[in-house]
Design a protein around this motif. Structure first.
Motif, PDB file in Angstrom:
ATOM      1  N   ALA A  72       0.805  -1.222   0.000  1.00  0.00           N
ATOM      2  CA  ALA A  72       0.000   0.000   0.000  1.00  0.00           C
ATOM      3  C   ALA A  72       0.832   1.262   0.000  1.00  0.00           C
ATOM      4  O   ALA A  72       0.312   2.345  -0.289  1.00  0.00           O
ATOM      5  N   GLY A  73       2.112   1.143   0.348  1.00  0.00           N
ATOM      6  CA  GLY A  73       2.944   2.339   0.420  1.00  0.00           C
ATOM      7  C   GLY A  73       2.465   3.264   1.525  1.00  0.00           C
ATOM      8  O   GLY A  73       2.266   2.861   2.667  1.00  0.00           O
ATOM      9  N   TRP A  74       2.265   4.532   1.156  1.00  0.00           N
ATOM     10  CA  TRP A  74       1.820   5.521   2.132  1.00  0.00           C
ATOM     11  C   TRP A  74       0.306   5.706   2.128  1.00  0.00           C
ATOM     12  O   TRP A  74      -0.200   6.628   2.762  1.00  0.00           O
ATOM     13  N   ASP A  75      -0.417   4.823   1.455  1.00  0.00           N
ATOM     14  CA  ASP A  75      -1.872   4.989   1.370  1.00  0.00           C
ATOM     15  C   ASP A  75      -2.543   4.875   2.734  1.00  0.00           C
ATOM     16  O   ASP A  75      -3.517   5.592   3.022  1.00  0.00           O
ATOM     17  N   VAL A  80      -5.363   7.739   7.190  1.00  0.00           N
ATOM     18  CA  VAL A  80      -5.463   8.269   8.554  1.00  0.00           C
ATOM     19  C   VAL A  80      -5.486   9.786   8.540  1.00  0.00           C
ATOM     20  O   VAL A  80      -6.302  10.428   9.225  1.00  0.00           O
ATOM     21  N   TRP A  81      -4.604  10.387   7.766  1.00  0.00           N
ATOM     22  CA  TRP A  81      -4.499  11.845   7.754  1.00  0.00           C
ATOM     23  C   TRP A  81      -5.755  12.503   7.196  1.00  0.00           C
ATOM     24  O   TRP A  81      -6.169  13.573   7.657  1.00  0.00           O
ATOM     25  N   GLU A  82      -6.375  11.874   6.203  1.00  0.00           N
ATOM     26  CA  GLU A  82      -7.563  12.441   5.588  1.00  0.00           C
ATOM     27  C   GLU A  82      -8.844  12.106   6.342  1.00  0.00           C
ATOM     28  O   GLU A  82      -9.922  12.595   5.976  1.00  0.00           O
ATOM     29  N   ASP A  83      -8.737  11.282   7.372  1.00  0.00           N
ATOM     30  CA  ASP A  83      -9.908  10.955   8.180  1.00  0.00           C
ATOM     31  C   ASP A  83     -10.324  12.186   8.982  1.00  0.00           C
ATOM     32  O   ASP A  83      -9.513  12.797   9.686  1.00  0.00           O
TER      33      ASP A  83
END
Length: 314
Positions: A72-75, A80-83
């Protein structure tokens, strides 16, 4: 021949002594043997799960459908950040941790100073004050939940009878008071640990220092500020640092009392990690948030460690 023997004797002695381990080496090897079991347990119980969390934070891991895998890499971190609940949960964690640690230290220091005085029944008070800390978190949380219930909670009944409230108030059911109420209960349970630790440090302060300061005309507050607090600095910093970590990662109290509600008003990062893993079944996102939390705790540790090292060097 006699000369050769005279030369070979010291040479053989030097060689023999060179192969013989020194006392420091023997102590070091003995210490490593005793530390080996703890090191093995550390690798099995801590290092291995930690590396697995970091690995899963970069991969797609789903509890419902294990066949869905991949890199997934940084997905997961982006998820989490966009939550929309991440920043409020981060703020709740900061409030929960800051108020808890500050309240625990203030109450623990006050009670430790009081119990250090030559009062009657001091031994009984010292034994009784430890009771909240030995109560399991689940038991304490449920008891306080029942006492704060607006329908039959004894605390609401007392506050209404005393005229403090017009009617029972749902302390755990209101957005404005849920997190603060749980924080108060956490302070009540945790401050005895500060009390016994600070009390031990207070008893180690030489009485001659206070007596000499009193003879010189220093008042009680000045003696406390100039003599007592400096002697408590090391213990205080250690307690505060440990409890910042313990409180920030605490899951039990909030989950038992509010489950992060109402409307996520008391949701902290550990609650959010639980929701990702056990309700959304998104282990990758849960591991990503856990990795961010661990990174923050590691930064706190290094700041504390280098701060102590610099203070000792000075």
């Amino acid at each position: 021949m006699k000369a050769d023997a005279a030369v070979q004797g010291p040479v053989l002695a030097i060689r023999a002594s060179g192969h013989r381990p020194t006392r420091a080496g023997q102590v070091r090897r003995t210490a490593l043997k005793f530390l080996a079991p703890a090191g093995i347990l550390f690798l099995i119980l801590i290092a291995n799960p930690l590396l697995r969390v970091l690995w899963d934070s970069l991969h797609i891991v789903n509890l419902v459908n294990p066949s869905v895998t991949g890199f997934a890499g940084w997905d997961n971190y982006r998820t989490v950040w966009e939550d929309g609940d991440f920043l409020p949960a981060l703020g709740n964690t900061a409030i929960w941790t800051g108020l808890s640690v500050a309240g625990e230290y203030a109450l623990g220091l006050a009670s430790a100073v009081a119990l250090a005085q030559p009062v009657r029944f001091r031994a009984i008070f010292r034994g009784v004050i430890i009771i909240p800390w030995v109560i399991p978190i689940a038991v304490a949380g449920l008891n306080w939940t029942w006492m704060l219930t607006p329908d039959y909670g004894i605390l609401n009944v007392w506050m209404v009878d005393l005229g403090l409230l017009d009617r029972p108030y749902p302390w755990l059911g209101q957005i404005d008071t849920a997190l603060l109420t749980v924080t108060f209960v956490n302070i009540w349970r945790s401050y005895p640990f500060y009390t016994i630790s600070l009390l031990a440090a207070l008893q180690a302060i030489p009485r001659e220092l206070h007596e000499a300061a009193a003879v010189d005309g220093a008042g009680a507050w000045r003696r406390f500020r100039v003599i007592t607090l400096p002697h408590l600095r090391t213990v205080s910093l250690t307690l505060i640092f440990i409890h910042i970590i313990w409180t920030a990662i605490n899951f039990d109290f909030i989950w038992v009392m509010t489950e992060g509600g109402p409307l996520n008003a008391s949701e902290t990062l550990p609650i959010m990690i639980y929701r990702y893993a056990m309700q959304d079944f998104d282990v990758g996102a849960a591991c990503a948030l856990a990795s961010l939390s661990m990174a923050f705790m590691a930064c706190l540790f290094f700041v504390y460690y280098y701060g102590v090292a610099r203070r000792r060097a000075a």
